[in-house]
Scaffold this active site. Structure first.
Site, PDB file in Angstrom:
ATOM      1  NE  ARG A  31      73.522  48.801  38.412  1.00  0.00           N
ATOM      2  CZ  ARG A  31      72.330  49.311  38.196  1.00  0.00           C
ATOM      3  NH1 ARG A  31      71.844  49.367  36.962  1.00  0.00           N
ATOM      4  NH2 ARG A  31      71.604  49.759  39.185  1.00  0.00           N
ATOM      5  CE  LYS A 202      55.430  58.750  47.200  1.00  0.00           C
ATOM      6  NZ  LYS A 202      54.982  57.782  46.196  1.00  0.00           N
ATOM      7  N   GLY A 359      69.782  54.149  45.971  1.00  0.00           N
ATOM      8  CA  GLY A 359      70.132  54.932  44.784  1.00  0.00           C
ATOM      9  C   GLY A 359      70.472  56.390  45.008  1.00  0.00           C
ATOM     10  N   GLY A 382      67.608  48.533  46.214  1.00  0.00           N
ATOM     11  CA  GLY A 382      66.476  47.758  46.747  1.00  0.00           C
ATOM     12  C   GLY A 382      66.939  46.572  47.567  1.00  0.00           C
TER      13      GLY A 382
END
Ligand code: AMP
Length: 401
Positions: A31, A202, A359, A382
C-alpha cells in the site's frame, strides 16, 4: 493529474493501513509503494506533500482503561520505511488536526514530506464530521485522493474534506486514476465476450454484484461455497456444504434473470468434497448437485475446472472476485489455481483484459505467483466491489461533482 504543484502544499489521502508484526515492523508494504508515484510527482514539481491516512481501528480496540492504544496504532511505525522508499526525510505530526498539524504544515518547505497521525484517533473521521474535515483542509492548497481502498466510505479524510477545495484544487492521485480507468474497462466499454468469475463464501455478500453483473456480462462463472446455494435452489443435495437456506429464492431469481438476458451461467458440475473442514480430511470428487451426506464441497472439481477454463480462454474481458474453493488449504487450492492460470493465459496469449478485485482472490493470485500476468490487480477490495455493483463511490463523487 493536471496541476501545477510548484510551491504548493498538497494534502494527499493515502492508504497506509499496512499490516505489522508484533514488533511493529511492516510485513507487507504494497500500500505504501502504491502511493509513491503520486508522492514523487508532487515532490519533483517542487510541491510539499502532506500525507494522511487511517491505520487500523484504534477507537474499537482501546486499552482496558478506555484510552487509545497510541503505541499500537500510531502511523509513526511507517515513517522510517517511507523515508527509505522516497529517499527523503519524513516529518511527523503528532495529531492530524490542531496546533501540531498546523505548525508542521505551516513550516513545510517545497520538496518535504509531512505525515499526519492516524485520522482515526478522532471519532469525527468515521462520522464524516464537517468541522473536522475543514480543519484537515485548512492545512493545504490542493487535495488529492489516492486512497482507492477507502473511497467507498464517506469519512472526513476520504470524502468530506474535498468539499472545502474548489474544483480546480482537488483531484485524484495516480493510483486512484488507475483503479477507476481499469474498472471502466470492465464496466463501460468491455471487449466481448465479457466473463465475470465470482467465488468465495457467501451469496449474501455477493448478491448485489451478481445482480448487477448479470446485466452486463456474457458469461457468469460461479464457484466457491456460493455455488452450493445455487445447487440446492435447483433441487440438488448438497451434504454438509455451506448453503444459505434463506438465499435460495435469490439464487433462483438470479438464474431466471440470467436466462432471460441470454447470459450463460456456469456452475461447477463437479466438486472436490471432504468429510471435514480440515486440510487432512478425506476427499474425493462428486457431482455438485449430488453431494453425499456428511461430505462438503470444498473446491471445484476437474470437469468444472476444464469448463471454466475454456470459457475464460475465449473471453476478451475478465473480472474475477473470490476463490473457487478453500484455497488456504493446499489440497483444496487446485480449483482456484486452475482458474488463476486460465485468466493469466487469456491475458498473456489471447490479449484479454483481466481485472482481479477483492481481498482473497488477490491474495490467491499473489500466492500463486501469477499477479504479474494479470492486466490489473485492484488494491481496493470493498471499493472495487461497490464500483462493480454500480455504486458511485462517495470519495469519487465529491471530486467529480
Ligand atoms: P469471500 O471473502 O466471500 O471472497 O470468501 C473467501 C473465503 O471463502 C475463503 O476464505 C475461502 O476459504 C472460502 N471458501 C471458498 N470456497 C469455499 C467452500 N467450498 N467451502 C467453504 N469455504 C469456501
Amino acid at each position: 493529474m493536471q496541476f501545477d504543484f510548484s510551491g504548493k502544499k498538497v494534502l494527499v489521502r493515502v492508504d497506509f493501513n499496512v499490516p505489522l508484526d508484533k514488533q511493529y515492523h511492516i510485513t507487507d508494504d504494497t500500500r505504501i509503494r502504491e502511493a509513491l508515484p503520486t508522492i514523487q510527482h508532487i515532490l519533483e514539481q517542487s510541491g510539499a506533500v502532506i500525507l494522511m491516512s487511517h491505520f487500523g481501528r484504534p477507537l474499537e480496540k482501546r486499552k482496558e482503561d478506555g484510552s487509545i492504544n497510541v503505541e499500537k496504532f500510531t502511523l509513526r511505525h511507517v515513517v522510517e520505511h517511507l523515508s527509505q522508499l522516497t529517499g527523503r526525510n519524513v516529518l511527523f505530526a503528532e495529531d492530524c488536526i490542531g496546533p501540531a498539524a498546523q505548525n508542521a504544515a505551516a513550516a513545510l518547505q517545497p520538496g518535504e514530506i509531512l505525515l499526519l497521525e492516524n485520522t482515526r484517533f478522532h471519532e469525527e473521521e468515521e462520522k464524516g464530521d464537517e468541522a473536522f474535515a475543514q480543519q484537515l483542509a485548512s492545512l493545504a492548497d490542493i487535495y488529492l485522493n489516492d486512497a482507492f481502498g477507502s473511497a467507498h466510505r464517506a469519512h472526513a479524510s476520504t470524502t468530506i474534506v474535498a468539499k472545502y477545495f474548489p474544483p480546480e484544487r482537488k483531484g485524484f492521485g495516480f493510483l486512484m486514476e488507475k483503479e477507476l480507468k481499469n474498472a471502466a474497462q470492465v464496466l463501460d466499454h468491455p471487449k466481448r465476450p465479457l466473463t465475470a468469475i465470482l467465488g468465495g463464501a457467501k451469496v449474501s455478500d455477493k448478491i448485489k454484484i451478481l445482480d448487477r453483473l448479470v446485466e452486463l456480462v456474457d458469461n457468469l462463472i460461479i464457484g466457491g461455497a456460493m455455488a452450493y446455494t445455487f445447487f440446492k435452489a435447483q433441487g440438488g443435495t448438497t451434504g454438509n456444504s455451506l448453503v444459505e437456506d434463506d438465499k435460495l429464492d435469490l439464487a433462483r431469481n438470479l438464474l431466471e434473470k440470467a436466462q432471460a438476458r441470454g447470459v450463460r451461467v456456469l456452475l461447477p458440475t463437479d466438486s472436490i468434497v471432504a468429510d471435514a473442514f480440515a486440510e487432512t480430511a478425506n476427499h474425493r470428487v462428486e457431482p455438485s448437485h449430488q453431494i453425499s451426506d456428511g461430505w462438503m464441497g470444498v473446491d471445484i472439481g476437474p470437469e468444472a475446472r476444464q469448463a471454466f477454463a475454456q470459457a475464460i480462454i475465449q473471453s476478451k474481458t475478465i473480472f474475477w472476485n473470490g476463490p473457487m474453493g478453500v484455497f488456504e488449504m493446499e489440497p483444496f487450492a487446485g480449483g482456484t489455481r486452475a482458474i488463476a492460470e486460465a485468466v493469466a493465459q487469456a491475458t498473456q496469449h489471447n490479449g484479454a483484459f483481466s481485472l482481479i478485485g477483492g481481498g482473497d482472490s488477490v491474495a490467491a493470485v499473489s500466492q500463486m505467483g501469477l499477479a504479474s500476468q494479470i492486466s490489473f490487480v485492484s488494491t481496493g477490495g470493498g471499493a472495487m466491489l461497490e464500483l462493480m455493483e454500480g455504486k458511485v463511490l462517495p470519495g469519487v463523487k465529491v471530486i467529480q461533482d
